[in-house]
Enzyme design. Structure first.
Site, PDB file in Angstrom:
ATOM      1  N   ALA A 260       0.807  -1.229   0.000  1.00 55.48           N
ATOM      2  CA  ALA A 260       0.000   0.000   0.000  1.00 55.48           C
ATOM      3  C   ALA A 260       0.835   1.270   0.000  1.00 55.48           C
ATOM      4  CB  ALA A 260      -0.937   0.003   1.208  1.00 55.48           C
TER       5      ALA A 260
ATOM      6  N   VAL B 169       5.351  -9.431   3.610  1.00 54.75           N
ATOM      7  CA  VAL B 169       4.311 -10.377   3.192  1.00 54.75           C
ATOM      8  C   VAL B 169       4.878 -11.619   2.511  1.00 54.75           C
ATOM      9  CG1 VAL B 169       2.460  -8.689   3.032  1.00 54.75           C
ATOM     10  CG2 VAL B 169       3.951  -9.083   1.045  1.00 54.75           C
TER      11      VAL B 169
ATOM     12  N   LYS C 299       5.246 -13.084 -12.559  1.00 59.50           N
ATOM     13  CA  LYS C 299       3.977 -12.436 -12.891  1.00 59.50           C
ATOM     14  C   LYS C 299       3.088 -13.328 -13.752  1.00 59.50           C
ATOM     15  CE  LYS C 299       4.376  -8.546 -10.663  1.00 59.50           C
ATOM     16  NZ  LYS C 299       3.500  -8.274  -9.497  1.00 59.50           N
TER      17      LYS C 299
ATOM     18  N   TYR D  51      11.181 -12.006 -13.246  1.00 63.42           N
ATOM     19  CA  TYR D  51       9.980 -11.193 -13.030  1.00 63.42           C
ATOM     20  C   TYR D  51       8.834 -11.681 -13.921  1.00 63.42           C
ATOM     21  CZ  TYR D  51       7.159  -6.964 -12.384  1.00 63.42           C
ATOM     22  OH  TYR D  51       6.143  -6.067 -12.085  1.00 63.42           O
TER      23      TYR D  51
END
Length: 249
Positions: A13, A64, A159, A155
């Site tokens: 965030a 996380v 993704k 990456y």
């Protein structure tokens, strides 16, 4: 788009996209629990948004990619919000390395930040949403996961994994009223790419059919659509592409 009173947990965030989604959700009536590993930047975001809507913004700083930390995150969000209606996984990391020069540690770091973190958050939140009989999970993937890019094999793999994970989870969660979708942005004007090579960044916008990269606020609208009713009620297992035309499926 109706998200008035919805309880949203947003990871990453303090980043450009995560912050833009949080701001749009708040202005659309949601209550927020915000998470990021950068405590100082997260405090700034929470402070700014809480000044707009006192009592509707909370959060905590943690990593996380750590299983125990994610359990603490979900417990804290439940305690603060009384439930979780929307999960947005906007955390991530990026680096740029030719594959023959890439150490396994870098590969694992990027996979962990972009794919493991999504798995951990979704696994922890899904039982809550199933008990509620409703929920929205919105993962942030990338157009690089759809088309690939040199020096970004790690990456791209992460993704692409997020996109495949989201489709599979969408089929698993739909019978319980939980809708899962992904957003795959193209280049976005944030600090996320600040450590990439200049030759990678130079000319990126001009190569896009639209001729420019997106602002974070232009990505946030897709997250609002997917969280809202009735506008997002039949989106399931989809990958929305606000990417300035870089990928045209």
């Amino acid at each position: 788009m109706q998200i008035e009173g919805k309880r949203a947990l947003i990871t990453g965030a303090a980043g450009g996209i995560g912050r833009a989604i949080a701001a749009l959700y708040l202005r659309s009536g949601a209550r927020l629990f915000l998470v990021d590993r950068d405590a100082a930047r997260l405090d700034d975001v929470i402070g700014a948004l809480a000044a707009e809507a006192p009592g509707r913004v909370d959060g905590c700083a943690l990593d996380v990619t750590e299983e125990d930390a994610v359990h603490r995150m979900v417990s804290a969000a439940q305690e603060s919000l009384g439930g979780i209606d929307v999960l947005v996984t906007s955390s991530g990391a990026i680096s740029e390395t030719e594959i023959e020069d890439m150490p396994l540690s870098e590969w694992r770091t990027i996979l962990g930040a972009n794919l493991d973190a999504v798995f951990l958050a979704c696994r922890a939140v899904l039982p809550i949403m199933k008990r509620q009989g409703a929920g929205r999970i919105i993962t942030i993937s990338s157009q690089i996961g759809q088309r690939g890019a040199p020096r970004f094999t790690h990456y791209a793999a992460a993704k692409a994994g997020v996109i495949g994970f989201s489709k599979a989870l969408a089929r698993e969660a739909a019978p319980f009223g939980v809708l899962v979708n992904s957003i795959a942005p193209g280049p976005v004007l944030t600090s996320f790419n600040k450590n990439l090579r200049s030759e990678t960044l130079d000319g990126t916008a001009a190569a896009l059919p639209l001729g420019r990269a997106a602002e974070p606020e232009e990505i946030a609208g897709a997250a609002l659509l997917l969280a809202a009713s009735p506008h997002g009620d039949v989106f399931l297992g989809q990958t929305l592409g606000p990417n300035s035309g870089d990928v045209m499926p």
